[in-house]
Write an enzyme that holds these catalytic residues in place. Structure first.
Site, PDB file in Angstrom:
ATOM      1  N   GLY A 187      -3.106   1.815   3.692  1.00 17.48           N
ATOM      2  CA  GLY A 187      -2.168   2.824   4.181  1.00 17.48           C
ATOM      3  C   GLY A 187      -2.183   2.943   5.695  1.00 17.48           C
ATOM      4  N   CYS A 188      -3.367   2.919   6.276  1.00 20.82           N
ATOM      5  CA  CYS A 188      -3.480   3.051   7.732  1.00 20.82           C
ATOM      6  C   CYS A 188      -2.904   1.822   8.436  1.00 20.82           C
ATOM      7  CB  CYS A 188      -4.931   3.284   8.130  1.00 20.82           C
ATOM      8  SG  CYS A 188      -5.573   4.859   7.498  1.00 20.82           S
ATOM      9  N   THR A 189      -3.079   0.654   7.832  1.00 18.14           N
ATOM     10  CA  THR A 189      -2.497  -0.558   8.402  1.00 18.14           C
ATOM     11  C   THR A 189      -0.980  -0.485   8.351  1.00 18.14           C
ATOM     12  OG1 THR A 189      -4.435  -1.869   7.816  1.00 18.14           O
ATOM     13  CG2 THR A 189      -2.380  -3.072   8.183  1.00 18.14           C
TER      14      THR A 189
END
Length: 157
Positions: free
Chosen positions: A48-50
């Site tokens: 998700g952060c990527t």
């Protein structure tokens, strides 16, 4: 859940100086006089952060063209941020808040729901800080996917 601090439009953005992926100090005060999107995310390199970071990267030219700088903040140490930046070709500053003190001050760290359980953690959040250093928008519990597209719509970019 206990009540925790939340920033609102009109509040003064809490000052900070945090190390970037190269260990160089980056003060929020360096962005005074322009709009800056400050976003908090749980962990570099996670799916998700990527996705969120790459969405900011892919839209950075348009955001900067409209007068918005971008700062990403996570509890990761600078060396992990450098690997993340290099692996994903990120071209905006990633800052390390290893002790989570800035996140706590901005209301982006605290109790949250995770799979039905109350846990302590990073609350994925984005703030629009105005040129005068005040919060113009405070968005808590944002989704990683589609968040940048929603920001673009809301900011008419």
């Amino acid at each position: 859940m206990t009540e925790q601090k939340r920033l609102e439009p009109g509040d003064t953005a809490p000052a900070f100086t945090l190390p970037d992926a190269d260990g160089e100090p980056v003060p929020l005060a360096d962005y005074r006089g322009r709009h800056v999107l400050v976003y908090f995310y749980p962990a570099a390199g996670t799916p998700g952060c990527t996705k969120q970071a790459c969405d900011f990267r892919d839209n950075l030219r348009d955001l900067e063209g409209a007068g918005y700088a971008v700062l990403g903040i996570s509890p990761d140490k600078p060396d992990k941020l450098a690997r993340f930046r290099d692996a994903e070709g990120l071209t905006f500053p990633l800052l390390s808040d290893a002790d989570r003190s800035v996140m706590t001050e901005w209301g982006a760290f605290g109790e949250k729901q995770n799979y039905g359980r109350t846990v302590m953690g990073v609350i994925r959040s984005t703030f629009l800080v105005g040129p005068d250093g005040t919060i113009e928008r405070a968005m808590y519990n944002v989704r990683a996917t589609g968040h940048v597209a929603k920001l673009r719509r809301d900011l008419k970019i």
